[in-house]
Design an enzyme around this catalytic site. Structure first.
Site, PDB file in Angstrom:
ATOM      1  CE  LYS A  97      -2.457  -0.531   3.759  1.00  0.00           C
ATOM      2  NZ  LYS A  97      -2.048  -1.819   4.332  1.00  0.00           N
TER       3      LYS A  97
ATOM      4  NE  ARG B 172       5.887  -0.140  10.467  1.00  0.00           N
ATOM      5  CZ  ARG B 172       4.717  -0.207   9.840  1.00  0.00           C
ATOM      6  NH1 ARG B 172       4.577   0.339   8.649  1.00  0.00           N
ATOM      7  NH2 ARG B 172       3.704  -0.819  10.396  1.00  0.00           N
TER       8      ARG B 172
ATOM      9  NE  ARG C 227      -4.749  -1.132   9.907  1.00  0.00           N
ATOM     10  CZ  ARG C 227      -3.669  -0.645   9.305  1.00  0.00           C
ATOM     11  NH1 ARG C 227      -3.699   0.514   8.718  1.00  0.00           N
ATOM     12  NH2 ARG C 227      -2.569  -1.348   9.279  1.00  0.00           N
TER      13      ARG C 227
ATOM     14  NE  ARG D 298       6.880  -2.654   6.442  1.00  0.00           N
ATOM     15  CZ  ARG D 298       5.560  -2.483   6.525  1.00  0.00           C
ATOM     16  NH1 ARG D 298       4.859  -2.178   5.443  1.00  0.00           N
ATOM     17  NH2 ARG D 298       4.947  -2.648   7.665  1.00  0.00           N
TER      18      ARG D 298
ATOM     19  NE  ARG E  61       1.630  -4.642  11.476  1.00  0.00           N
ATOM     20  CZ  ARG E  61       2.745  -4.584  10.753  1.00  0.00           C
ATOM     21  NH1 ARG E  61       3.860  -5.118  11.195  1.00  0.00           N
ATOM     22  NH2 ARG E  61       2.729  -4.002   9.584  1.00  0.00           N
TER      23      ARG E  61
HETATM   24  P1  ADP Z   1       0.672  -1.768   8.038  1.00  0.00           P
HETATM   25  O1  ADP Z   1      -0.334  -1.489   6.960  1.00  0.00           O
HETATM   26  O2  ADP Z   1       1.960  -2.248   7.511  1.00  0.00           O
HETATM   27  O3  ADP Z   1       0.149  -2.584   9.179  1.00  0.00           O
HETATM   28  P2  ADP Z   1       0.465   0.993   9.017  1.00  0.00           P
HETATM   29  O4  ADP Z   1       1.628   1.876   8.974  1.00  0.00           O
HETATM   30  O5  ADP Z   1      -0.678   1.284   8.133  1.00  0.00           O
HETATM   31  O6  ADP Z   1       1.082  -0.437   8.751  1.00  0.00           O
HETATM   32  O7  ADP Z   1      -0.103   0.893  10.526  1.00  0.00           O
HETATM   33  C1  ADP Z   1       0.721   0.608  11.616  1.00  0.00           C
HETATM   34  C2  ADP Z   1      -0.115   0.467  12.877  1.00  0.00           C
HETATM   35  O8  ADP Z   1      -0.797   1.700  13.146  1.00  0.00           O
HETATM   36  C3  ADP Z   1      -1.226  -0.586  12.791  1.00  0.00           C
HETATM   37  O9  ADP Z   1      -0.765  -1.868  13.093  1.00  0.00           O
HETATM   38  C4  ADP Z   1      -2.219  -0.047  13.836  1.00  0.00           C
HETATM   39  O10 ADP Z   1      -1.795  -0.347  15.135  1.00  0.00           O
HETATM   40  C5  ADP Z   1      -2.107   1.458  13.658  1.00  0.00           C
HETATM   41  N1  ADP Z   1      -3.109   1.963  12.691  1.00  0.00           N
HETATM   42  C6  ADP Z   1      -2.865   2.477  11.458  1.00  0.00           C
HETATM   43  N2  ADP Z   1      -3.998   2.836  10.831  1.00  0.00           N
HETATM   44  C7  ADP Z   1      -5.014   2.519  11.696  1.00  0.00           C
HETATM   45  C8  ADP Z   1      -6.435   2.612  11.629  1.00  0.00           C
HETATM   46  N3  ADP Z   1      -7.066   3.106  10.551  1.00  0.00           N
HETATM   47  N4  ADP Z   1      -7.141   2.185  12.710  1.00  0.00           N
HETATM   48  C9  ADP Z   1      -6.535   1.699  13.790  1.00  0.00           C
HETATM   49  N5  ADP Z   1      -5.212   1.557  13.908  1.00  0.00           N
HETATM   50  C10 ADP Z   1      -4.443   1.964  12.878  1.00  0.00           C
END
Ligand code: ADP
Ligand code: ZN
Length: 216
Positions: free
Chosen positions: A13, A160, A88, A127, A171
């Site tokens: 993404k 990360r 999400r 990553r 996750r």
């Molecule tokens: P990835 O898509 O690789 O899991 P992101 O950078 O999008 O990584 O998100 C990292 C973390 O941030 C998620 O695991 C979650 O804990 C939090 N997060 C991100 N976006 C949301 C969301 N829309 N709702 C709830 N938690 C979120």
């Protein structure tokens, strides 16, 4: 152009979002990036979010929705936006729908990037992320020209905290339980575009652009 990118963690993404934001000159809004910036700056939002993120859990909807609502109010979103990592959960999707309805705006498309679990695991464990611009690399499949250094901005690459195997599994489980239902949600609204993203980084951009041509 108003777009959402859906896909499991590691589905690509972030890279796709950066490419699309450049193509359409719209802000790339990554909720994960915003949380990480807040954690780095040790803001109250960052402190609150950090405990969830470290455990691979989702940040509560109320906090996340308020943060995105605020971001979408900013002037640069007038030409459109690309949401990466939001919504999400179905509750987040409903909150977004309400927000857009109030302003009589509609989404052009929701792009879902598809990838096998196996590829997801190998992409996430390899990553590396640029600390400055957020661009992602992979030590196996998408190496930077110079080890540890971002090709685009020269920033330092890091792994990360939540890209550890246990957290990755958590996750992915969250994704299947809480986020995957959104593909049905948007399919029913006839705005879902499914794209296979197994290929090399950047290789599915043309397919996405051509699907979006009919929807701009
Ligand atoms: P990835 O898509 O690789 O899991 P992101 O950078 O999008 O990584 O998100 C990292 C973390 O941030 C998620 O695991 C979650 O804990 C939090 N997060 C991100 N976006 C949301 C969301 N829309 N709702 C709830 N938690 C979120
Ligand atoms: Zn960079």
């Amino acid at each position: 152009m108003r777009l959402i990118l859906l896909g499991a963690p590691g589905s690509g993404k972030g890279t796709m979002a950066a490419d699309l934001a450049r193509e359409y000159q719209i802000p790339h809004i990554s909720t994960g990036d915003i949380f990480r910036q807040n954690i780095k700056a040790n803001t109250p939002l960052g402190q609150e979010a950090n405990q969830y993120i470290q455990n691979g859990a989702l940040v509560p909807d109320s906090l996340t929705i308020a943060m995105v609502a605020d971001r979408l109010e900013q002037a640069d979103c007038q030409r459109g936006f690309l949401l990466d990592g939001f919504p999400r959960t179905v509750a987040q999707a409903e909150a977004l729908a309400e927000l857009l309805e109030k302003r009589q705006l509609r989404l052009n498309a929701v792009i879902e990037l598809e990838l096998s679990d196996e590829s997801i695991l190998s992409r996430l464990s390899g990553r590396r992320v640029c600390a400055t611009c957020g661009r992602t690399y992979n030590i196996d499949s998408c190496r930077p020209k110079q080890d540890g250094i971002c090709d685009i901005c020269g920033g330092t690459l890091y792994q990360r905290d939540d890209d550890k195997p246990e957290t990755i599994r958590q996750r992915l489980a969250n994704y299947y339980r809480q986020t995957l239902p959104l593909s049905d949600y948007y399919e029913q609204k006839n705005i879902l575009v499914r794209i296979n993203n197994e290929g090399e980084v950047g290789s599915s951009l043309p397919a996405v652009l051509s699907a979006l041509k009919e929807r701009s």
